[in-house]
Scaffold this motif. Structure first.
Motif, PDB file in Angstrom:
ATOM      1  N   ALA A  50       0.860  -1.186   0.000  1.00 54.66           N
ATOM      2  CA  ALA A  50       0.000   0.000   0.000  1.00 54.66           C
ATOM      3  C   ALA A  50       0.894   1.233   0.000  1.00 54.66           C
ATOM      4  N   PRO A  51       0.732   2.111  -0.962  1.00 59.79           N
ATOM      5  CA  PRO A  51       1.595   3.287  -1.038  1.00 59.79           C
ATOM      6  C   PRO A  51       1.097   4.455  -0.184  1.00 59.79           C
ATOM      7  N   SER A  52      -0.050   4.276   0.484  1.00 56.95           N
ATOM      8  CA  SER A  52      -0.582   5.361   1.317  1.00 56.95           C
ATOM      9  C   SER A  52      -1.274   4.765   2.544  1.00 56.95           C
ATOM     10  N   VAL A  53      -1.373   5.581   3.584  1.00 56.05           N
ATOM     11  CA  VAL A  53      -2.026   5.138   4.823  1.00 56.05           C
ATOM     12  C   VAL A  53      -3.508   4.864   4.558  1.00 56.05           C
ATOM     13  N   ALA A  54      -4.156   5.712   3.746  1.00 53.70           N
ATOM     14  CA  ALA A  54      -5.588   5.551   3.483  1.00 53.70           C
ATOM     15  C   ALA A  54      -5.880   4.194   2.847  1.00 53.70           C
TER      16      ALA A  54
END
Ligand code: TUI
Length: 315
Positions: A119-123
């Motif tokens: 996952a490239p983002s926390v969201a």
């Protein structure tokens, strides 16, 4: 000595080390060597044809009794067939990259397959945790191949704070110091690609291994930004041509020029016009060694760093 974490528990492995799934690169031979040495070997898929992958999965199953994984590259047009292959062969673990694995999550989980998405983002990581991801791989832009835009140092602790499932740090890690640093940031394990490209058991062309061994700090570049799918590669004639097209904002021409070039590098050894996907840690890889030696070095290095930091703190 070994380091036990929630990741080793989850995957049933000895060391908290995952070998990143790399297309045309992490074939069954490397995967078996890594899993036999107590890490998690992962078969790379990329855009590889389903028939070749089937053979790799069968070879890995026959080669080791230990857990291993298959990477799903979600941009590939025949992704549905690849997912089906994983389901049919009931592979123990699936890692995913280059997209959102949401549509496949239920069927993979129903078969008891552990799913570890990048996952490239926390969201996106939180969303994937909520639909059943067993752990999240946070891959920084130091990594080779297709990358997001955060660094490993920044994304790892943010994922650790936001998630309940284990976090695996990836990107820029090549030795025991990197393993210890990832654990210090709260990760339960690490994923390495580039260093394992220089494992003896890795079947890529010898000339690519030598390019990595000789690489220096600024020898990688991010190319293909105009396509929306930037990739980190070792600089060569192809990367310069791609960057020129990026500058002219010609994404279709970049896609066309890039087609088949990863295989050209990794299988045929064309270091001039092949796509030399590798991470910034290339400069820290200084020899070709058996996978078991790499894992021993990572673990003993991490333990030494952690012990010396504890000694220092007690003085
Ligand atoms: O996937 C990788 N590394 C790769 S894939 C690959 S094959 C390829 N070749 C040319 C162009 C693109 C791919 C070579 N290297 N690493 C994991 C990774 N996943 N990095 C970034 C991401 C990612 C990006 C967006 C994961 C999820 C994502 O989601 C976007 C969305 O759909 O929300």
């Amino acid at each position: 000595m070994s380091i036990h974490t929630r990741l080793t528990e989850l995957l049933g492995i000895e060391h908290p080390i995952i070998q990143g799934g790399m297309a045309w690169t992490s074939t069954a031979e490397l995967v078996v060597a890594v899993s036999d040495a107590g890490g998690l070997g992962v078969i790379g898929t990329g855009q590889m044809p389903t028939d070749i992958l089937r053979d790799e999965i069968v070879a890995a199953k026959e080669g080791t009794d230990r857990p291993f994984g298959v990477n799903l590259m979600l941009l590939t047009p025949h992704i549905a067939d690849i997912v089906q292959l994983g389901l049919d062969h009931e592979v123990p673990v699936v890692t995913t990259g280059a997209g959102n694995p949401g549509p496949y999550m239920d069927e993979l989980k129903e078969k008891g397959i552990l799913v570890l998405p990048v996952a490239p983002s926390v969201a996106l990581a939180k969303r994937l945790q909520s639909i059943g991801a067993d752990a999240i791989i946070g891959e920084g832009m130091e990594a080779g191949g297709h990358i997001g835009d955060l660094t490993t140092m920044a994304i790892t602790p943010q994922l650790v704070d936001a998630l309940d499932v284990p976090v695996v740090a990836a990107g820029g890690i090549a030795d025991g110091r990197g393993v210890a640093a990832a654990l210090a940031l709260g990760a339960d394990g690490v994923q390495l690609g580039t260093r394992f490209m220089c494992a003896e058991e890795c079947t890529i062309h010898e000339s690519v291994k030598q390019r990595i061994v000789k690489a220096r700090d600024r020898d990688t570049v991010v190319s293909g930004r105009s396509t929306g799918h930037p990739v980190r590669v070792l600089k060569n004639r192809l990367s310069r041509a791609v960057q020129e097209l990026d500058g002219e904002n010609k994404p279709e021409e970049v896609e066309e020029l890039g087609t088949g070039k990863l295989r050209l590098a990794m299988c045929d050894g064309d270091c001039d016009m092949g796509s030399l996907m590798a991470g910034q840690s290339s400069a820290m890889v200084t020899s070709v060694q058996p996978a078991s030696e790499i894992i021993d070095d990572l673990m003993s290095g991490a333990e030494a760093v952690m012990a010396s930091m504890c000694d220092g703190a007690g003085e």
